[in-house]
Write a protein that holds these residues in place. Structure first.
Motif, mmCIF file in Angstrom:
data_model
loop_
_atom_site.group_PDB
_atom_site.id
_atom_site.type_symbol
_atom_site.label_atom_id
_atom_site.label_comp_id
_atom_site.label_asym_id
_atom_site.label_seq_id
_atom_site.Cartn_x
_atom_site.Cartn_y
_atom_site.Cartn_z
ATOM 1 N N GLU A 138 1.352 4.124 -2.991
ATOM 2 C CA GLU A 138 1.112 5.546 -2.709
ATOM 3 C C GLU A 138 2.301 6.409 -3.127
ATOM 4 O OE1 GLU A 138 -1.937 5.714 1.067
ATOM 5 O OE2 GLU A 138 0.137 5.147 1.467
ATOM 6 N N LEU B 37 -2.673 8.476 -7.243
ATOM 7 C CA LEU B 37 -3.979 7.854 -7.018
ATOM 8 C C LEU B 37 -5.146 8.797 -7.302
ATOM 9 C CD1 LEU B 37 -2.950 5.865 -3.848
ATOM 10 C CD2 LEU B 37 -3.663 4.866 -6.021
ATOM 11 N N TYR C 245 -9.126 5.952 -0.217
ATOM 12 C CA TYR C 245 -9.298 6.906 -1.319
ATOM 13 C C TYR C 245 -10.661 6.793 -2.015
ATOM 14 C CZ TYR C 245 -4.264 7.441 -0.753
ATOM 15 O OH TYR C 245 -3.003 7.668 -0.235
ATOM 16 N N LEU D 31 -6.809 0.512 -0.165
ATOM 17 C CA LEU D 31 -6.817 1.697 -1.034
ATOM 18 C C LEU D 31 -8.231 2.242 -1.210
ATOM 19 C CD1 LEU D 31 -4.321 0.601 -3.848
ATOM 20 C CD2 LEU D 31 -4.018 2.549 -2.296
ATOM 21 N N LEU E 155 0.830 -1.208 0.000
ATOM 22 C CA LEU E 155 0.000 0.000 0.000
ATOM 23 C C LEU E 155 0.869 1.264 0.000
ATOM 24 C CD1 LEU E 155 -2.804 1.467 0.412
ATOM 25 C CD2 LEU E 155 -2.333 1.287 2.853
#
Length: 378
Positions: free
Chosen positions: A83, A88, A113, A109, A79
């Motif tokens: 990033e 993203l 997000y 994620l 993760l």
């Protein structure tokens, strides 16, 4: 629209390369993220993507020790790496290509997000992660619960997934999300298919095996079955292509012991030469204990061969036609022997559905199915 593919095995299988390549032809902007354990995998299966801002990222951040044991730490590590390497804010959708290894990252994620995702369930998910990481089953349920769709490569996996006790709470909603999308094969096989051949039962039957020499492929039991069949008369010859794996030495030892009825041809990457072996064979046999799909079964059928395969694994359940004989997951030499004898006896009765095979396993058609799914689930 930009899609992020999370695929821990992109460098290990051409399946992902073929899908990504066809999606690129459609015009989809893609980022392929592949976390790897070995530096030697960097660049494997790399293709030139034509759509602007598309990219394949090989990230050598995993190890063979702690990352195998500490699942949660591993996905959090991935993760953080995503990033740091992916913008993203431009990602509209995520395709996690495995339930646990990739799906766990997609879930985190998505929560952080608010990016929607779909997840694919494969062999290792059911036969390794779900089976042995019992303490992570609740997390596995959350991954599927948040996913917009859950893709099954094999039709045989549908009931297996729905029968999992850890998914009982979401069974109703999960059933609506399940979608079967098979893998495709190289266009070479679609463009060079063969009709099923007729065979005189008094001739020697040539059996073909293609794959790694792993215990999971059950190749030693297959060899034993061949030697048992040939005790009375030399009526079956086994041709082996491939190699490597944890029983490679043992397999070659059996070949040397039974040279009259077994031949090892090594690894063959030239598709034209591989086709010659299919043409010379009468039956394709791979009684794997576990198989996500097994593209080689499709390749064999496209060359007109009936197949020996495994119940509730791989190709099983996808075709209603009598494409061959199946054995149970823990099949021994005796069961394989009986199945092969049945195939020899009933050779003319098998039905290879060439038109369906060509339609179902065309990567361009499959890519279009995914492309529509990505947009539908936004």
């Amino acid at each position: 629209m930009k899609v992020l593919h999370i695929s821990n095995d992109f460098s290990g299988s051409t399946v992902y390369k073929n899908l990504v390549g066809e999606l690129d032809k459609i015009g989809l902007s893609q980022i392929v993220y592949n976390p790897i354990k070995e530096k030697s995998r960097i660049g494997k299966n790399k293709i030139d993507l034509n759509v602007t801002d598309s990219e394949i990222i090989y990230s050598h951040i995993l190890n063979k020790t702690t990352d195998r044991i500490f699942y949660k730490k591993k996905i959090k590590k991935i993760l953080k790496d995503i990033e740091s390497k992916v913008d993203l804010t431009k990602i509209r959708f995520i395709h996690a290509h495995t339930w646990y290894s990739d799906g766990g990252v997609a879930y985190l994620l998505s929560k952080k997000y608010n990016i929607p995702y779909i997840v694919t369930i494969r062999n290792s998910d059911l036969n390794v992660f779900q089976k042995y990481l019992f303490h992570e089953r609740a997390f596995g349920r959350k991954i599927l619960e948040r996913a917009k769709s859950v893709i099954l490569i094999a039709a045989s996996y549908k009931q297996r997934v729905l029968d999992l006790k850890s998914l009982e709470k979401i069974k109703s909603s999960l059933q609506k999300k399940l979608q079967i999308i098979p893998n495709g094969v190289d266009p070479f096989w679609l463009n060079n298919f063969l009709e099923k051949k007729s065979k005189n039962p008094i001739d020697i039957f040539n059996l073909l095996y293609i794959g790694k020499f792993n215990r999971g492929k059950n190749v030693l039991a297959l060899q034993k079955a061949i030697s048992e069949i040939n005790k009375k008369e030399k009526r079956v010859h086994l041709h082996l292509i491939g190699g490597g794996g944890n029983v490679h030495t043992e397999v070659l030892k059996q070949v040397n012991l039974y040279k009259e009825i077994m031949t090892y041809h090594g690894k063959i990457f030239d598709l034209s030469k591989l086709k010659e072996h299919f043409e010379n064979a009468d039956i394709f046999a791979m009684p794997s204990k576990h198989e996500t799909f097994g593209l080689v079964y499709v390749e064999a059928m496209l060359q007109g061969l009936p197949i020996l395969y495994t119940q509730d694994e791989g190709i099983d359940g996808f075709y209603e036609e009598r494409i061959g004989e199946k054995v149970c997951k823990q099949s021994d030499a005796s069961e394989i022997k009986q199945a092969l004898l049945k195939m020899i006896e009933n050779y003319s009765t098998y039905n290879i559905p060439l038109e369906k095979l060509i339609e179902n396993h065309n990567w361009s058609t499959i890519a279009l199915t995914y492309y529509r799914l990505y947009h539908l689930k936004l």
